[in-house]
Design an enzyme around this catalytic site. Structure first.
Site, mmCIF file in Angstrom:
data_model
loop_
_atom_site.group_PDB
_atom_site.id
_atom_site.type_symbol
_atom_site.label_atom_id
_atom_site.label_comp_id
_atom_site.label_asym_id
_atom_site.label_seq_id
_atom_site.Cartn_x
_atom_site.Cartn_y
_atom_site.Cartn_z
ATOM 1 C CB ALA A 1 -0.925 -0.055 1.291
ATOM 2 C CE LYS A 2 3.267 6.855 -4.197
ATOM 3 N NZ LYS A 2 5.025 6.743 -3.795
ATOM 4 C CB VAL A 3 -0.426 4.400 3.449
ATOM 5 C CG1 VAL A 3 -1.680 3.495 2.565
ATOM 6 C CG2 VAL A 3 0.431 3.563 4.097
#
Ligand code: PPE
Length: 314
Positions: A158-160
């Protein structure tokens, strides 16, 4: 300082750059509840073109799914269209596009499920990420004393926003110690990735990259380079890479939307290969930049032309 533009897209409407503000009790500000993308738009002879737009939007929806931030209220096609319109609205060609979806103002406390989801899309002109000379000369990097987020702590696919606290520790340490970038080892001690880039290693004519299981982001540029390498007759082996293999490799390079394909010339002050961009890196970089800048045929269908009428005419 960031180069401002005129408009930012917010939940379906354009607002003035200066009006894109949030309340100080916005959930994301306190707990990192924000998924985002970084996408480049290039100026090509046929007009502005966005690189792998649908793949970036797909990853953004994947990130929001992992964090139960659903529904986003817009379809992937609507967000992709909004990205195109944000670039057009600001009359930009070459720029960086930043869609971000986050939990907004409402409840305070860890549980965010009731907080509204806000989506913004901004774009601006962003030059060379690791310095103007980096693409040719290569960069000096170190192995970070910080371990990359472990798979059972924060999901790296996840690109968070939260993942970037780990990245910031890496980047600050590297910068303050005189390096351009830091590379983290994963929780098992193998090479993971840079604070904002994936990494590739070349040894004896063979190309390697760490598998996604090493807490590396599934980079869109990483995937593009794997395919370009295939086109050029190489296969890329995804395998665990111990730290010392970097020191004795023939070539190393980073990939990322912002960093594009950037050679690494030293690690921990140990010179890598010929001490500057190596020949295989140069070939892959030339092919990548040729495709994104529209000088080499877009054989994989990676570019989305901004101006549909021009695309139809082409
Ligand atoms: N790993 C990390 C941790 C990462 O942040 C990026 C992108 C990559 C790998 C490469 O992914 P891709 O862009 O899909 O090839 N880093 C973004 C953040 C830059 C920033 O400072 O912000 C980018 O390159 O846009």
């Amino acid at each position: 300082m960031i180069q401002t533009t005129e408009k930012i897209w917010h939940n379906g409407k354009f607002i003035a750059w200066g009006d894109a503000k949030v309340h100080v009790l916005t959930h994301a500000l306190h707990y990192g509840t924000s998924v985002f993308e970084g996408i480049r738009c290039y100026a090509t002879a046929r007009g502005a073109a966005i690189f792998r737009l649908d793949d970036h939007i797909r990853r953004m929806f994947d990130s929001s799914k992992i964090y139960r931030m659903e529904p986003l209220g817009f379809s992937p096609a609507q967000i992709a269209d909004a990205c195109r319109r944000t670039v057009s609205e600001n009359r930009l060609s070459a720029c960086y596009i930043r869609p971000v979806a986050f939990r907004g103002y409402g409840e305070v406390g860890v549980l965010s499920l009731a907080n509204p989801i806000e989506i913004y899309i901004a774009c601006w002109e962003w030059g060379k990420y690791l310095g103007a000379e980096a693409l040719k000369q290569g960069v000096d990097v170190c192995i970070s004393s910080w371990t990359r987020i472990a798979p059972n702590t924060l999901p790296a696919m996840a690109k968070v926003a939260a993942n970037y606290m780990n990245s910031q520790l890496m980047k600050m340490e590297a910068t303050l110690n005189g390096y351009t970038e830091g590379i983290a080892l994963d929780a098992s001690g193998y090479i993971s990735e840079g604070s904002g880039e994936n990494i590739f290693l070349i040894d004896d004519g063979q190309i390697y990259t760490p598998p996604l299981g090493t807490s590396a982001l599934p980079g869109i540029t990483r995937d593009s380079v794997i395919r370009i390498a295939g086109d050029l007759g190489y296969t890329v082996k995804e395998q665990a890479i111990p730290r010392e293999w970097l020191y004795i490799a023939d070539e190393l390079f980073f990939t990322g939307t912002a960093a594009e394909v950037t050679p690494i010339r030293s690690v921990d002050r140990i010179s890598i290969g010929i001490g500057k961009r190596g020949p295989i890196t140069e070939r892959i970089q030339a092919e990548f930049l040729g495709i994104v800048e529209g000088r080499i045929a877009d054989r994989h269908g990676w570019l989305t032309a901004l101006d549909a009428s021009r695309r139809a005419a082409a």
